[in-house]
Design an enzyme around this catalytic site. Sequence first.
Site, PDB file in Angstrom:
ATOM      1  N   TYR A 127     -25.366   1.418  14.352  1.00  0.00           N
ATOM      2  CA  TYR A 127     -24.256   1.681  13.441  1.00  0.00           C
ATOM      3  C   TYR A 127     -24.350   0.798  12.200  1.00  0.00           C
ATOM      4  CZ  TYR A 127     -19.407   2.227  11.832  1.00  0.00           C
ATOM      5  OH  TYR A 127     -18.282   2.466  11.095  1.00  0.00           O
TER       6      TYR A 127
ATOM      7  N   SER B 177     -18.706   0.666   5.594  1.00  0.00           N
ATOM      8  CA  SER B 177     -18.069  -0.169   6.614  1.00  0.00           C
ATOM      9  C   SER B 177     -18.297  -1.628   6.284  1.00  0.00           C
ATOM     10  CB  SER B 177     -18.652   0.136   7.998  1.00  0.00           C
ATOM     11  OG  SER B 177     -18.205  -0.798   8.958  1.00  0.00           O
TER      12      SER B 177
END
Length: 669
Positions: A559, A546
Amino acid sequence: MRPVDELVARSRRLGADPRNTNYAGGNTSAAGVAEDPVTGGPVELLWVKGSGGDLGTLTEAGLAVLRLDRLRALVDVYPGVDREDEMVAAFDYCLHGRGGAAPSIDTAMHGLVAAPHVDHLHPDAGIALATAADGPALTKECFGDRVLWVPWRRPGFQLGLDIAAVHRDNPQAIGVILGGHGITAWGATSQECEANSLEIIRTATEFLAARGRAEPFGTVVHEPLPQPERHAAAAALAPLLRGLASTDRAQVGHYTDTPEVLDFVARAALDRLAALGTSCPDHFLRTKVRPLVLPAGGGTPEQIRDLHAAYREQYAAYYRRHATPDSPAMRGADPAIVLVPGVGMFSFGADKQTARVAGEFYVNAINVMRGAEAVSTYAPIPESEKFRIEYWALEEAKLARRPAPRPLASRVALVTGGGSGIGRAIALRLAAEGACVVVADRSFESAVAVAAEIGNRDVAVPVDVDVTSEEAIKAALDAAVLAFGGVDLVVNNAGLSISKPLLETTAADWDLQHDVMARGSFLVAREAARVMIEQGMGGDIVYIASKNAVFAGPNNVAYGATKADQAHQVRLLAAELGGHGIRVNGVNPDGVVRGSGIFASGWGAQRAAVYGVPESELGAFYAQRTILKREVLPSHVANAVFALVGGDLSHTTGLHVPVDAGVAAAFLR
């Protein structure tokens, strides 16, 4: 009904039953009168299944269409059996109009026999008689003068003349047994021809059952392993066998443990019969001249490698024994069939369908051997004749007509989180580029849906996997190697996200995200690397990380931290696995809202609240904060994965590719 419609219907009925013929085996024809578009007068035509088609799925487009008068006139210019291959090119001058499909080598058989309808089939029962040592006598005993014997001859113009002569001189006959090969039947109508074909097959089957002895393969010397142990042994063997079978060119594998296979590899006659090889040309063109036989249970890796090396040398010696100066180059010395007492059979091919069909053909050959041994002794055509067909210039030309393989042909991919969103897009793209795909997801229903969207089980299989479970991951990899022989390309895509401020992030939130993405990716990569190293074929591992692996944003500690963990795993594994030819790279997406499973499961609402925009406008919001002002879709991430594994970046490892439409704060440094 038009003759062509009758022919297609008859072909499909015959081809739908494996007792009649094998996949893509045999051919059928019909003769009839049509209007010549040039003269307006009648013209007699032959419709015959073209080269490479399959009877069970035949359509009119798969038929070659020829003028019978011109085809039969070739008899007057036939230069003899030593030059009969020249007649195949002459078929092109007999085509009617655009001619339809390319005529096969068996076209002469159909055109020269003076019957309106002809079937040439490869039923196991018929080939059993055709390969029995005393086949002529057995054929007479079985059929009387209703079906006659034609000695072995390589398919071609002369074989057509031979069959035509039998038909002409024996008005009572309904067909022939072709020595070492199969059957041919004929009839005045399509219905009569089909009935005659089925009569030959039924009569031969009943004769073998009534006349045959019990246990034609001898006593059982190796009992099959119980199914759980058998499948575990097969999963352990498959990567090594696939790697060895890919010594000359990459192959996909198929595993079979049907009762026919398990019985054959259990019996005393295994080594003797396997060494004789298959007989019908359709069989050995796909199974190779003979299989590789391993010890019971497979043996040690060292034994397997030694037996494979010996097989390659034996195949090369076979080529040297029979090759002539004008023979095509040796295509490859690896086995297409590997037999393992107690475990079953592995078959290999350029794709899953080819590998599966090779296995199916060897099952046909087992049935043939059983029938021949039950009433006589199995006596296939000579090795020299097999070579003449395997390395036939006409067969080489057929291979040359195949389309170029797609970039990921013969590669096997496993995609975690493949049941939705980015994973689904990646699975679809890899399959479109030629890969076999294992769609892995904790929602088995979603995995099933995506696999079905891709196609049949020759191109995609679903597996149920929780990436937090070592046992589930091992089971998923076992399922992949049993389905396709191994794994070459793994995409660590499974993920989730919980967006909370630091003080509201619980230890459970932290653990869940790290268990799925950091720990899960590590476990998947570890088990995939075991398979890839055993195969010895290199491989690719791709992490879907990501932008948040390098970008610090609010309310995102769990996250972001786990994505940073994944990003560094890429670097660590690239450094460690490069010596095995395994490349490890990553993709850093951002703002994939539409079609995203994570955003749809609550992450979108949480991030929209953080940024103070309606959830329906989140994709547009993300786009506007990028340099390119473009929204990122799952397909864009899939494009990046393909760019990494498609072959052009063969010397790239340890790389992260941003797919974020340009976020300056996430630029890699």
